[in-house]
Each structure stands twice: as structure tokens, then as C-alpha cells.
Design an enzyme around this catalytic site. Structure first.
Site, PDB file in Angstrom:
ATOM      1  N   HIS A 189      28.849  45.059  62.273  1.00 61.95           N
ATOM      2  CA  HIS A 189      28.980  44.567  63.646  1.00 61.95           C
ATOM      3  C   HIS A 189      30.376  44.836  64.186  1.00 61.95           C
ATOM      4  O   HIS A 189      31.371  44.347  63.657  1.00 61.95           O
ATOM      5  CB  HIS A 189      28.701  43.063  63.699  1.00 61.95           C
ATOM      6  N   ASP A 230      32.248  45.152  68.209  1.00 66.32           N
ATOM      7  CA  ASP A 230      32.022  44.960  69.643  1.00 66.32           C
ATOM      8  C   ASP A 230      32.847  45.899  70.513  1.00 66.32           C
ATOM      9  O   ASP A 230      33.107  45.591  71.684  1.00 66.32           O
ATOM     10  CB  ASP A 230      32.328  43.513  70.031  1.00 66.32           C
ATOM     11  N   GLU A 255      22.593  42.363  70.455  1.00 66.39           N
ATOM     12  CA  GLU A 255      23.003  41.031  70.016  1.00 66.39           C
ATOM     13  C   GLU A 255      22.419  39.969  70.946  1.00 66.39           C
ATOM     14  O   GLU A 255      23.041  39.547  71.904  1.00 66.39           O
ATOM     15  CB  GLU A 255      24.529  40.925  69.967  1.00 66.39           C
ATOM     16  N   HIS A 288      21.998  34.917  70.661  1.00 63.96           N
ATOM     17  CA  HIS A 288      23.453  34.855  70.598  1.00 63.96           C
ATOM     18  C   HIS A 288      23.813  33.372  70.602  1.00 63.96           C
ATOM     19  O   HIS A 288      23.242  32.597  69.833  1.00 63.96           O
ATOM     20  CB  HIS A 288      24.104  35.656  71.730  1.00 63.96           C
ATOM     21  N   HIS A 337      23.923  34.214  64.120  1.00 68.96           N
ATOM     22  CA  HIS A 337      23.900  33.417  65.361  1.00 68.96           C
ATOM     23  C   HIS A 337      22.707  32.471  65.472  1.00 68.96           C
ATOM     24  O   HIS A 337      22.726  31.579  66.323  1.00 68.96           O
ATOM     25  CB  HIS A 337      23.941  34.300  66.615  1.00 68.96           C
ATOM     26  N   HIS A 346      26.783  39.676  60.735  1.00 68.23           N
ATOM     27  CA  HIS A 346      28.166  39.180  60.699  1.00 68.23           C
ATOM     28  C   HIS A 346      28.160  37.659  60.537  1.00 68.23           C
ATOM     29  O   HIS A 346      28.405  36.917  61.466  1.00 68.23           O
ATOM     30  CB  HIS A 346      28.965  39.631  61.922  1.00 68.23           C
ATOM     31  N   ASP A 359      33.087  42.082  62.836  1.00 65.06           N
ATOM     32  CA  ASP A 359      33.123  41.556  64.199  1.00 65.06           C
ATOM     33  C   ASP A 359      34.418  41.920  64.914  1.00 65.06           C
ATOM     34  O   ASP A 359      34.894  41.175  65.767  1.00 65.06           O
ATOM     35  CB  ASP A 359      32.895  40.043  64.235  1.00 65.06           C
TER      36      ASP A 359
END
Length: 398
Positions: free
Chosen positions: A24, A26, A129, A156, A197, A218, A326
Site C-alpha cells: 500500500h 498513496d 481503498e 476506509h 480498515h 496495511h 502506507d
């Protein structure tokens, strides 16, 4: 080996043979926030320290061989707005691949990952996500898969109509009937079910329904840091039977108990300044940095992450763990893992603790590739027996 330098040299040698598959990152959202995907304004072929956690030189230095790029959109986006933003994120990843073909290779399968590694390129996969990205539509789910998305995190930070998030109140109590159908359809097309999540009830429901391996892209160990975003031992213990993988994250508030309360205060400070707590633009980071200067941050380290991996290996087994940093999705990172160049520091720490090269090869590369390949095998079998589901949330949930 008897020195930090020796362990670091050995870690780099191991990563040259068995690079990291990171679950993961971003970067696409960071590029959206900073420059609206204008890669002339933010060129990741150059070192972008101070602006991003991720660029090609540091990916190379860190021994990254494959990256799941998150095509995340915020969970306060809804409906067609969420779908459109997700498509824009996918397009942003495609622009990266077109701009940097010598370094980044599009990957849709486990075979593609191995091929990219053989070519010396970084295999680039995508993960959506949050189930809000499909707007309660199985056809949209299939469209995202056709565009290259290879996992979807079911939620999420907020509940959706068919699944409960770890950081929201109880909604449907796990997965609704439609939520179970989403999991079945993900299995059928070959999209990995990502349980980072989600609420523990959602984890359990998804594991009961999925006939393919699941991932936690993650998430770390709840036994080591008691945060709802982490994985309970009872769930970790189910991964061997499922065949899935839990990829430990580096986010300090999820791995270091002392950082939990501090981060809540830092997030509240962001909101007091009219900013979203996940904002990592320059303006937002100035606010964060001022807060940190006045309120020193409890510091996680590579050893903190290693503590989680030690425990996760004990509970789930060496075949069912991985790494999901992450980066560029968090304002704060551990010492030694400040950016994507830091993976050798983590591997060196695990070597110091006595992890074997064979175990580390599973952690970094082999487990993630095997998990995706197994999901592909399941999908082929399922597609022989049934076609696409056209069920709607109205039909199944009323």
C-alpha cells in the site's frame, strides 16, 4: 555478522534477490493533492525528499520490486463522485507508467510481477481503498478490475451501506447480504479482498465467505498495539487456512501505543485549523510540524515494526505475512523508515533478530506473489461454474 553495517549490507543483498512487494502506497493521492497529476511539476524520477515519501531513486535504494499503488479516494466522497475520483486516480497511475517505463512496469498478475522483476523494473499494481469506490455496483467493481485494480479494501474510515469500518459505529454488523455478494464477485473475477480498515466483524464475515486468499494490505498486530485498525490474533490465526497475507504497516499511531493519543491530538489540531486530518500538502505539513515542535512526538522505529512482524509470524506463520508501509498516506513515519528508501533498515533489524534469508524472502516477495497467484487460480475455477452477478443492493438488502 556483528555490526549494524554488516546487517545492513546483508539486508541490501537479500533485497537485490528478493525485493519488497509493498501492499500500500498513496503516491497517487499525494500527486492529486500536490499537483493534480501534473508530473512536469512533480517529477518522481528525481529525489522528492521533503515533498513526498516516494520517488524512483528511493524506491530503487529501498529495494522495492513491486508496489500496490492505492487508488484511494476519501470516504466522505460518495456515489458517482467517488467513482469518478477513483477513475481519476487510476488514470494518474497510468500516467506514471507511461512516463517512467524504464522503471515502472504495469502488472495485472503474479506472472507480470515476476516478469517485471526479471526486467529490473518495479511491478506496479493497483488497489482501491474503500467499497464506496464502486457505489454499490457489481458492474462498477468489474469495471475497476478491467482497468487493472487487483484488490479492494472493503471500507476506509467510514461505514458503507454493506460493510462496517473499524473506525465507525456498528452499522450492518459486519457484511450485509450484498456485502457477502461483493466478496463472492471479487473471488470470481480475481480481485483480492482487502481487510485493512474494516471492523473485526467484517473481517470474520469476509473470511467466512471468501474462497480465495484475503489480504490485509496495511495492518499490524492488535496484540502489540491495541488499535482497532490492527488485526486481532484470532483473525491472524485464520490466515493459514484461508491462504492469505497480513502486510504490516508503518503508521506510528497503529504500531506504537504511546503514539495513539498523541496522533489524536495532532488530528484535532488539524481540524482546528480547518484542514482534513489526512491532508499532507505543504500547508498541512506546516501545521503538523508546528504542533510537533510544541508537542514532541513519541517515536516509532524499525524495531517497533519488527516487534509486530515477530508476533504476526508467531500467530499466522511465516507464509502469511508481508509489508505494507502506507507511505504518502500518513503525515508521520518511524525513525529509520522515513520513506521508501528505509526497507533495508527493517530487514537488517529482522536479520539481527535471527530471521533466516528463506523467511525474509517469503516476507518481502514470495508470500505476496503466491497470494495473488492463488486468487487468480480460484477465479479461473469459479468462472467455469458461473457468470457475472447482476444482483443489486436493493434486491439483497431490501
Amino acid at each position: 555478522m556483528d555490526s549494524a553495517t554488516d546487517f545492513l549490507i546483508a539486508a541490501r543483498e537479500l533485497l537485490a534477490a528478493h525485493p519488497v512487494v509493498d501492499g500500500h502506497n498513496d503516491l497517487p493521492w499525494a500527486l492529486r493533492q500536490h499537483v493534480r497529476y501534473d508530473l512536469d511539476l512533480l517529477d518522481i524520477s528525481a529525489d522528492q525528499t521533503g515533498r513526498l515519501h516516494t520517488d524512483i531513486p528511493r524506491l530503487r535504494s529501498g529495494g522495492v520490486g513491486a508496489q500496490f499503488w492505492s487508488v484511494y479516494v476519501r470516504s466522505d466522497m460518495a456515489g458517482d463522485d467517488a467513482v469518478s475520483a477513483t477513475l481519476e486516480q487510476i488514470d494518474g497511475v497510468r500516467q506514471l507508467l507511461e512516463r517512467y517505463p524504464a522503471d515502472l512496469a504495469a502488472a495485472l498478475s503474479a506472472d507480470d510481477m515476476e516478469k517485471a522483476r526479471g526486467e529490473g523494473r518495479i511491478a506496479s499494481l493497483m488497489g482501491a481503498e474503500g467499497g464506496h469506490s464502486i457505489n454499490n455496483s457489481l458492474a462498477t467493481l468489474r469495471a475497476l478490475f478491467a482497468l487493472g485494480v487487483r484488490y479492494m479494501t472493503l471500507t476506509h474510515n467510514d461505514n458503507i451501506a454493506w460493510a462496517d469500518s473499524a473506525t465507525d459505529e456498528v452499522g450492518v454488523g459486519g457484511l450485509s447480504a450484498f456485502g457477502h455478494e461483493v466478496v463472492r464477485e471479487m473471488n470470481r473475477v480475481g480481485m483480492l479482498v482487502d481487510l485493512s480498515h474494516v471492523a473485526e466483524s467484517t473481517m470474520r464475515d469476509a473470511l467466512a465467505t471468501s474462497v480465495a486468499p484475503v489480504v490485509f494490505s496495511h495492518s499490524s498486530s492488535r496484540a502489540i498495539c491495541d488499535h482497532v485498525r490492527n488485526i486481532p490474533d484470532e483473525v491472524l490465526a485464520q490466515l493459514p487456512a484461508n491462504g492469505g497475507i497480513a502486510m504490516a504497516t508503518f503508521v506510528p499511531k497503529f504500531i506504537l501505543p504511546a503514539a495513539v493519543e498523541w496522533t489524536l491530538a495532532a488530528d484535532e489540531n488539524m481540524r482546528a485549523h480547518g484542514l482534513h486530518h489526512l491532508d499532507t500538502t505543504r500547508e498541512a505539513m506546516k501545521v503538523h510540524q508546528a504542533f510537533e515542535a510544541a508537542n514532541p512526538r513519541p517515536m516509532a522505529t524499525a524495531a517497533t515494526v519488527a516487534d509486530h512482524l515477530d508476533h504476526m509470524r508467531e500467530v499466522a506463520g511465516i507464509d502469511h505475512i508481508g509489508i505494507g508501509g502506507d507511505f504518502d498516506g500518513t503525515a508521520f513515519t518511524p525513525a529509520g523508515l522515513e520513506d521508501v528508501a528505509g526497507y533495508p533498515n527493517l530487514i537488517a533489524e529482522l536479520l539481527r533478530r535471527g530471521w533466516s534469508d528463506a523467511d525474509l524472502a517469503k516476507l518481502t516477495w514470495q508470500n505476496a506473489v503466491r497470494t495473488l497467484r492463488a486468487a487468480e487460480d480460484v477465479a479461473r475455477d469459479l468462472q467455469r461454474g458461473r457468470g457475472p452477478s447482476n444482483a443489486t443492493i436493493e434486491q439483497l438488502d431490501g
